[in-house]
Design a protein around this motif. Sequence first.
Motif, PDB file in Angstrom:
ATOM      1  N   GLU A  71       0.698  -1.256  -0.024  1.00 26.13           N
ATOM      2  CA  GLU A  71       0.186   0.009   0.117  1.00 26.13           C
ATOM      3  C   GLU A  71       0.947   1.346   0.009  1.00 26.13           C
ATOM      4  O   GLU A  71       1.164   1.830   0.999  1.00 26.13           O
ATOM      5  CB  GLU A  71      -0.861   0.026   1.358  1.00 26.13           C
ATOM      6  CG  GLU A  71      -1.842  -1.152   0.950  1.00 26.13           C
ATOM      7  CD  GLU A  71      -2.639  -1.150   2.405  1.00 26.13           C
ATOM      8  OE1 GLU A  71      -2.629  -0.567   3.295  1.00 26.13           O
ATOM      9  OE2 GLU A  71      -3.822  -1.835   2.247  1.00 26.13           O
ATOM     10  N   ASP A  72       1.369   1.588  -1.168  1.00 27.40           N
ATOM     11  CA  ASP A  72       2.105   2.783  -1.201  1.00 27.40           C
ATOM     12  C   ASP A  72       1.942   3.228  -2.656  1.00 27.40           C
ATOM     13  O   ASP A  72       1.207   2.837  -3.558  1.00 27.40           O
ATOM     14  CB  ASP A  72       3.789   2.204  -1.402  1.00 27.40           C
ATOM     15  CG  ASP A  72       4.605   3.440  -0.733  1.00 27.40           C
ATOM     16  OD1 ASP A  72       4.225   4.545  -0.630  1.00 27.40           O
ATOM     17  OD2 ASP A  72       5.725   3.180  -0.762  1.00 27.40           O
ATOM     18  N   LYS A  73       2.547   4.660  -3.025  1.00 23.24           N
ATOM     19  CA  LYS A  73       2.257   5.331  -4.139  1.00 23.24           C
ATOM     20  C   LYS A  73       3.021   4.495  -5.201  1.00 23.24           C
ATOM     21  O   LYS A  73       3.920   3.881  -4.826  1.00 23.24           O
ATOM     22  CB  LYS A  73       2.968   6.743  -3.982  1.00 23.24           C
ATOM     23  CG  LYS A  73       2.124   7.446  -3.127  1.00 23.24           C
ATOM     24  CD  LYS A  73       2.941   8.979  -3.079  1.00 23.24           C
ATOM     25  CE  LYS A  73       2.011   9.594  -2.131  1.00 23.24           C
ATOM     26  NZ  LYS A  73       2.591  10.864  -1.877  1.00 23.24           N
ATOM     27  N   SER A  74       2.390   4.887  -6.179  1.00 20.23           N
ATOM     28  CA  SER A  74       3.247   3.822  -7.445  1.00 20.23           C
ATOM     29  C   SER A  74       4.388   4.234  -7.857  1.00 20.23           C
ATOM     30  O   SER A  74       4.821   5.568  -7.792  1.00 20.23           O
ATOM     31  CB  SER A  74       2.234   4.291  -8.789  1.00 20.23           C
ATOM     32  OG  SER A  74       2.939   3.713  -9.939  1.00 20.23           O
ATOM     33  N   TYR A  75       5.209   3.385  -8.083  1.00 18.16           N
ATOM     34  CA  TYR A  75       6.857   3.557  -8.240  1.00 18.16           C
ATOM     35  C   TYR A  75       6.815   4.406  -9.731  1.00 18.16           C
ATOM     36  O   TYR A  75       7.570   5.282  -9.872  1.00 18.16           O
ATOM     37  CB  TYR A  75       7.573   2.373  -8.344  1.00 18.16           C
ATOM     38  CG  TYR A  75       8.992   2.539  -8.847  1.00 18.16           C
ATOM     39  CD1 TYR A  75       9.847   2.890  -7.855  1.00 18.16           C
ATOM     40  CD2 TYR A  75       9.362   2.344 -10.164  1.00 18.16           C
ATOM     41  CE1 TYR A  75      11.100   3.388  -8.347  1.00 18.16           C
ATOM     42  CE2 TYR A  75      10.624   2.515 -10.531  1.00 18.16           C
ATOM     43  CZ  TYR A  75      11.683   3.207  -9.604  1.00 18.16           C
ATOM     44  OH  TYR A  75      12.949   3.343  -9.709  1.00 18.16           O
ATOM     45  N   ARG A  76       5.941   4.017 -10.547  1.00 22.42           N
ATOM     46  CA  ARG A  76       5.938   4.762 -11.928  1.00 22.42           C
ATOM     47  C   ARG A  76       5.449   6.209 -11.851  1.00 22.42           C
ATOM     48  O   ARG A  76       5.926   6.898 -12.683  1.00 22.42           O
ATOM     49  CB  ARG A  76       5.044   4.051 -12.935  1.00 22.42           C
ATOM     50  CG  ARG A  76       5.453   2.343 -13.085  1.00 22.42           C
ATOM     51  CD  ARG A  76       4.384   2.077 -14.008  1.00 22.42           C
ATOM     52  NE  ARG A  76       4.691   0.614 -14.441  1.00 22.42           N
ATOM     53  CZ  ARG A  76       4.184  -0.618 -13.728  1.00 22.42           C
ATOM     54  NH1 ARG A  76       3.067  -0.176 -12.873  1.00 22.42           N
ATOM     55  NH2 ARG A  76       4.493  -1.577 -13.817  1.00 22.42           N
ATOM     56  N   LEU A  77       4.852   6.643 -10.673  1.00 25.54           N
ATOM     57  CA  LEU A  77       4.453   7.993 -10.898  1.00 25.54           C
ATOM     58  C   LEU A  77       5.645   8.784  -9.825  1.00 25.54           C
ATOM     59  O   LEU A  77       5.129   9.859  -9.284  1.00 25.54           O
ATOM     60  CB  LEU A  77       3.029   8.234 -10.466  1.00 25.54           C
ATOM     61  CG  LEU A  77       2.024   7.403 -11.074  1.00 25.54           C
ATOM     62  CD1 LEU A  77       0.422   7.454 -10.472  1.00 25.54           C
ATOM     63  CD2 LEU A  77       1.984   8.020 -12.507  1.00 25.54           C
ATOM     64  N   LYS A  78       6.706   8.266  -9.377  1.00 26.94           N
ATOM     65  CA  LYS A  78       7.225   8.832  -8.121  1.00 26.94           C
ATOM     66  C   LYS A  78       7.739  10.157  -8.495  1.00 26.94           C
ATOM     67  O   LYS A  78       8.213  10.907  -7.749  1.00 26.94           O
ATOM     68  CB  LYS A  78       8.415   7.960  -7.907  1.00 26.94           C
ATOM     69  CG  LYS A  78       9.662   7.699  -8.864  1.00 26.94           C
ATOM     70  CD  LYS A  78      10.596   6.802  -8.473  1.00 26.94           C
ATOM     71  CE  LYS A  78      11.631   6.437  -9.206  1.00 26.94           C
ATOM     72  NZ  LYS A  78      12.324   7.501  -9.888  1.00 26.94           N
TER      73      LYS A  78
END
Length: 83
Positions: A71-78
Amino acid sequence: MILDELGYLPIDKTGADLLFPIISHRYEQGFLIIATNRAFKDWSGIFNRDRTLTSALLDRLLHHTEIVVIEDKSYRLKDITES
C-alpha cells in the motif's frame, strides 16, 4: 511462473478456461507469483463472471500462499509532483 497485472483486462470464457489448467498444474508443483490490484472479492469479474471457476482458482491459489499487500504510491509515478 509470474502473472503480472492480473485483472488489468478481463479474461473471456476461452481465456479463463485455458488459464485454469495452467494454474491447476502449477498447484503444489512449482512457484506462482501473481501481481494484481484487484481484491479477491472482485476476481469473478476478471474471469467472465464465472464464480465456480473463480472459486476453484482461489481454492488452489490460497492453499499454500503468502499474500503480500503493498500500500504505497506507484513507483511509476514517483517523479510526478502534486499540482
